[in-house]
Design an enzyme around this catalytic site. Structure first.
Site, PDB file in Angstrom:
ATOM      1  N   GLU A   1     -10.620   1.025   5.222  1.00 35.28           N
ATOM      2  CA  GLU A   1     -10.714   1.878   6.410  1.00 35.28           C
ATOM      3  C   GLU A   1     -11.677   3.039   6.165  1.00 35.28           C
ATOM      4  O   GLU A   1     -11.847   3.489   5.027  1.00 35.28           O
ATOM      5  CB  GLU A   1      -9.316   2.394   6.779  1.00 35.28           C
TER       6      GLU A   1
ATOM      7  N   GLU B   1      -9.009 -10.121   5.429  1.00 36.23           N
ATOM      8  CA  GLU B   1      -9.523 -11.490   5.568  1.00 36.23           C
ATOM      9  C   GLU B   1     -11.048 -11.498   5.639  1.00 36.23           C
ATOM     10  O   GLU B   1     -11.712 -12.318   5.018  1.00 36.23           O
ATOM     11  CB  GLU B   1      -8.967 -12.136   6.845  1.00 36.23           C
TER      12      GLU B   1
HETATM   13  N1  THU Z   1      -5.335  -5.609   8.995  1.00 33.24           N
HETATM   14  C1  THU Z   1      -5.807  -6.554   8.130  1.00 33.24           C
HETATM   15  O1  THU Z   1      -6.443  -6.227   7.114  1.00 33.24           O
HETATM   16  N2  THU Z   1      -5.555  -7.839   8.392  1.00 33.24           N
HETATM   17  C2  THU Z   1      -4.788  -8.291   9.419  1.00 33.24           C
HETATM   18  O2  THU Z   1      -4.587  -9.483   9.532  1.00 33.24           O
HETATM   19  C3  THU Z   1      -4.194  -7.342  10.366  1.00 33.24           C
HETATM   20  C4  THU Z   1      -4.610  -5.924  10.199  1.00 33.24           C
HETATM   21  C5  THU Z   1      -5.572  -4.205   8.693  1.00 33.24           C
HETATM   22  C6  THU Z   1      -6.557  -3.507   9.563  1.00 33.24           C
HETATM   23  C7  THU Z   1      -6.121  -2.053   9.369  1.00 33.24           C
HETATM   24  O3  THU Z   1      -6.752  -1.560   8.180  1.00 33.24           O
HETATM   25  C8  THU Z   1      -4.630  -2.127   9.115  1.00 33.24           C
HETATM   26  O4  THU Z   1      -4.370  -3.481   8.793  1.00 33.24           O
HETATM   27  C9  THU Z   1      -3.787  -1.713  10.293  1.00 33.24           C
HETATM   28  O5  THU Z   1      -4.139  -2.390  11.443  1.00 33.24           O
END
Ligand code: THU
Length: 130
Positions: A44, A55
């Protein structure tokens, strides 16, 4: 490689995630046809929408290292339930990996396996581009 072993790699991948704002750690492990594994964590930034999911981190690492054929991807988070790939990741995975297996693992180390096409029915793909 069996699904449980791949899923445990996704749990391992969570330690490389950087969810500075949501504190929601996600790990992914992507298995190639030849048995290599690429790990990814969500990353992030202060401009929230520039976040990348675990992913996509894994798939972009693999593609940028020359990989083109994949078998499966596992996804893990710290939430009690299964953490399925978001819509954007489903599209990217379908385009770059094809109809691979998606292995989900919850925090009791229970596994659920789906085809990507079950998560993204009637997928848009390069076949639609004329
Ligand atoms: N996120 C993922 O990395 N993969 C997913 O399949 C769902 C969401 C992350 C994005 C963000 O950094 C955090 O989870 C909260 O949405």
């Amino acid at each position: 490689m069996d699904n449980k072993t791949l899923a445990l790699k996704a749990i391992e991948a969570k330690k490389y995630s950087l969810p500075t704002y949501s504190n929601f750690h996600v790990g992914a492990s992507l298995l190639t046809d030849e048995g290599r594994i690429y790990l990814g964590g969500n990353i992030e930034t202060s401009s929230y929408s520039l976040t990348i999911c675990a992913e996509r981190t894994a798939v972009f690492k693999a593609i940028s290292e020359g990989e083109r054929k994949f078998k499966s991807i596992a996804v893990a988070s710290d939430a009690p339930g299964f953490c399925p790939p978001c819509g954007a990741c489903r599209q990217v995975l379908f385009d770059l990996c094809g109809d691979i297996d998606v292995v989900l693992i919850n925090n009791k180390e229970e596994i659920k396996v789906l085809k990507l096409s079950e998560l993204l029915p009637l997928a848009f793909s390069k076949k639609e581009l004329i």
